[in-house]
Design an enzyme around this catalytic site. Structure first.
Site, PDB file in Angstrom:
ATOM      1  N   GLY A  72      39.137 -33.276 -39.873  1.00  0.00           N
ATOM      2  CA  GLY A  72      40.024 -32.893 -40.976  1.00  0.00           C
ATOM      3  C   GLY A  72      41.472 -32.871 -40.529  1.00  0.00           C
ATOM      4  O   GLY A  72      42.382 -33.296 -41.263  1.00  0.00           O
ATOM      5  N   THR A  73      41.704 -32.378 -39.329  1.00  0.00           N
ATOM      6  CA  THR A  73      43.075 -32.290 -38.818  1.00  0.00           C
ATOM      7  C   THR A  73      43.715 -33.670 -38.732  1.00  0.00           C
ATOM      8  O   THR A  73      44.873 -33.855 -39.128  1.00  0.00           O
ATOM      9  CB  THR A  73      43.069 -31.620 -37.423  1.00  0.00           C
ATOM     10  OG1 THR A  73      42.433 -30.342 -37.541  1.00  0.00           O
ATOM     11  CG2 THR A  73      44.467 -31.433 -36.886  1.00  0.00           C
ATOM     12  N   ASN A 151      40.456 -21.648 -47.008  1.00  0.00           N
ATOM     13  CA  ASN A 151      39.365 -21.383 -46.080  1.00  0.00           C
ATOM     14  C   ASN A 151      39.087 -19.906 -45.887  1.00  0.00           C
ATOM     15  O   ASN A 151      37.978 -19.509 -45.595  1.00  0.00           O
ATOM     16  CB  ASN A 151      39.636 -22.052 -44.725  1.00  0.00           C
ATOM     17  CG  ASN A 151      41.046 -21.882 -44.253  1.00  0.00           C
ATOM     18  OD1 ASN A 151      42.000 -22.289 -44.921  1.00  0.00           O
ATOM     19  ND2 ASN A 151      41.209 -21.255 -43.104  1.00  0.00           N
ATOM     20  N   GLY A 200      33.575 -33.554 -41.715  1.00  0.00           N
ATOM     21  CA  GLY A 200      32.115 -33.550 -41.753  1.00  0.00           C
ATOM     22  C   GLY A 200      31.485 -32.199 -41.457  1.00  0.00           C
ATOM     23  O   GLY A 200      30.518 -31.800 -42.104  1.00  0.00           O
ATOM     24  N   CYS A 325      44.835 -10.995 -34.346  1.00  0.00           N
ATOM     25  CA  CYS A 325      44.951 -10.039 -33.255  1.00  0.00           C
ATOM     26  C   CYS A 325      44.678 -10.676 -31.895  1.00  0.00           C
ATOM     27  O   CYS A 325      45.415 -10.472 -30.951  1.00  0.00           O
ATOM     28  CB  CYS A 325      43.969  -8.901 -33.483  1.00  0.00           C
ATOM     29  SG  CYS A 325      44.638  -7.295 -33.114  1.00  0.00           S
TER      30      CYS A 325
HETATM   31  N1  PLP Z   1      41.699 -27.675 -43.250  1.00  0.00           N
HETATM   32  C1  PLP Z   1      40.965 -26.609 -43.600  1.00  0.00           C
HETATM   33  C2  PLP Z   1      41.186 -25.958 -44.920  1.00  0.00           C
HETATM   34  C3  PLP Z   1      40.003 -26.110 -42.725  1.00  0.00           C
HETATM   35  O1  PLP Z   1      39.283 -25.033 -43.053  1.00  0.00           O
HETATM   36  C4  PLP Z   1      39.817 -26.756 -41.475  1.00  0.00           C
HETATM   37  C5  PLP Z   1      38.846 -26.232 -40.485  1.00  0.00           C
HETATM   38  O2  PLP Z   1      38.650 -25.045 -40.357  1.00  0.00           O
HETATM   39  C6  PLP Z   1      40.599 -27.883 -41.169  1.00  0.00           C
HETATM   40  C7  PLP Z   1      41.531 -28.312 -42.083  1.00  0.00           C
HETATM   41  C8  PLP Z   1      40.462 -28.622 -39.874  1.00  0.00           C
HETATM   42  O3  PLP Z   1      39.315 -29.447 -39.871  1.00  0.00           O
HETATM   43  P1  PLP Z   1      38.766 -30.019 -38.472  1.00  0.00           P
HETATM   44  O4  PLP Z   1      38.171 -28.884 -37.745  1.00  0.00           O
HETATM   45  O5  PLP Z   1      37.741 -31.053 -38.862  1.00  0.00           O
HETATM   46  O6  PLP Z   1      39.911 -30.641 -37.780  1.00  0.00           O
END
Ligand code: PLP
Length: 400
Positions: A72-73, A151, A200, A325
């Site tokens: 995702g990043t 999230n 994924g 924290c």
């Molecule tokens: N964006 C959101 C909203 C997420 O919750 C996360 C992971 O926690 C990410 C991006 C990052 O995804 P990844 O771990 O696949 O890089």
């Protein structure tokens, strides 16, 4: 520990057995390089194409609009950098104050490089204001990036409306849909969303595979350059087994979404009802907004979230806190701070996030254990009697 009650599915999910079965042959038998000229590679390519169709079906878009990435990043970074490099004269980004660090820290880095970033605020229910978005976007704005679902709280943003606003103002629109994919029905062909990121491992595929949707016709500049994979949009030999795994996970999500959403919502509601009736001075953050069915963020006044997590962990229960924290910061979660959750509550927040693999018995086990944990922590809390809140000591002591 034998007993694992895993209620941290927004952090990551179990890989579905069907997904593992789908992936297995691509390690051991069908291991050809999909770019090879020979038949052995070519047959792998045809499987990748099928996986791409399945991911496209989940998102309601064309298969050629899907680019496979590593996470995702990477998808988030690719989208933002693509907009900035495709429109180099535009130096402004609009996002929200409650994004995941994948977007927030990227924006902080870009600020250091001369870009201007507007962070939209949220109200006490965790919701953005579309009028604020309208006034934030200018003809200098290269991209608006607003997450589909948060999230930490599960709050769902009106991204389709937000995308229309961005489009009217001539900016690209990206959404981080990492938490939303597989839980919210998506129909990208009938939306104004230009780019969308998924990961994924949040929907029962493995960690280390993601995808980026890029609307056909959108000006796009690759993040990774090199080989011609993914039609020159993302270089690097395809992670075939994981791509197949993501395809299978997407197919399972399409087939089971309604049923699973109803199921996880029933578990989440059972937990919320139980905890708020058994324990005084609690609040559910974001409850007045539309939320993901699997997520709850509950604050217990006068206790520290991380202490709750440690006690829960001793009982085999895995949850998460938004508190920073452990990272040395004294601030509670940036999401709860943006929602102006009172400090006495914000420090004591716990996120429980469900998947289809959870059961009512697990919820009832949490309901059995939690009141004693909170009682015990409140008894020893130096803050319950109105003393100042959470100075340095409070945070540090817990981690020695
Ligand atoms: N964006 C959101 C909203 C997420 O919750 C996360 C992971 O926690 C990410 C991006 C990052 O995804 P990844 O771990 O696949 O890089």
């Amino acid at each position: 520990m034998d007993k694992v009650i895993y209620l941290d599915n927004n952090a990551t999910t179990k890989v579905a057995d069907e997904v593992i079965r789908e992936m297995e042959p691509f390690f051991s038998k069908l291991y050809g390089n999909p770019s090879s000229m020979h038949f052995f590679g070519g047959q792998v390519q045809s499987h990748i194409n099928k996986a791409r169709e399945k991911v496209a079906a989940l998102l309601g878009c064309l298969p050629e609009e899907i680019i496979f990435t590593s996470c995702g990043t990477e998808s988030d970074s690719t989208a933002i950098y693509s907009a900035l490099r495709s429109f180099p004269e535009k130096k402004h980004i609009v996002t929200t104050a409650v994004e995941h660090p994948a977007i927030l820290n990227l924006c902080k880095t870009l600020e250091g490089q001369g870009y201007r970033v507007t962070y939209l605020k949220v109200d006490e229910n965790g919701m953005i204001n579309l009028d604020e978005l309208k006034s934030a976007v200018t003809n200098e704005t290269a991209i608006v990036s607003i997450m589909w679902a948060n999230n930490e709280t599960g709050v769902i943003f009106p991204v389709n409306e937000a995308a229309k606003i961005a489009k009217e103002k001539g900016a690209l629109f990206h959404t981080d849909a990492v938490q939303a994919a597989g839980k919210i029905k998506m129909d990208l062909k009938n939306s104004s969303i230009d780019m969308l990121s998924i990961s994924g491992h949040k929907l029962h595929a493995p960690k280390g595979i993601g995808a980026l949707y890029v609307r056909k016709g959108t000006l796009f500049t690759p993040f990774l350059t090199g080989g011609h994979q993914e039609k020159g949009r993302r270089a690097g030999t395809e992670n075939t087994p994981y791509i197949l795994g993501l395809g299978k996970a997407a197919e399972l999500a399409v087939n089971n979404m309604d049923k699973e959403n109803r199921y996880v919502a029933s578990l989440r509601d059972r937990l919320e009802k139980g905890l708020t009736s058994l324990i005084k001075n609690t609040r559910i953050n974001g409850k007045a907004s539309p939320r993901l069915p699997n997520t709850t963020n509950i604050s217990f006044e006068y206790v520290e979230g991380e202490s709750i997590l440690l006690f829960l962990s001793e009982k085999g229960i895995c949850a998460s806190s938004g508190s920073a924290c452990t990272s040395g910061s004294l601030e509670p979660s940036h999401v709860l701070m943006s929602m102006k959750v009172p400090m006495t509550f914000a420090h004591g927040s716990v996120r429980f996030s469900f998947s289809v693999y959870n059961t009512e018995e697990e919820v009832d086990y949490v309901l059995k254990e939690m009141p004693a944990i909170i009682d015990r922590l409140r008894e020893i809390s130096p803050f319950a009697d109105g003393k100042p809140l959470f100075g340095m000591d409070a945070c540090e002591n817990k981690h020695h």
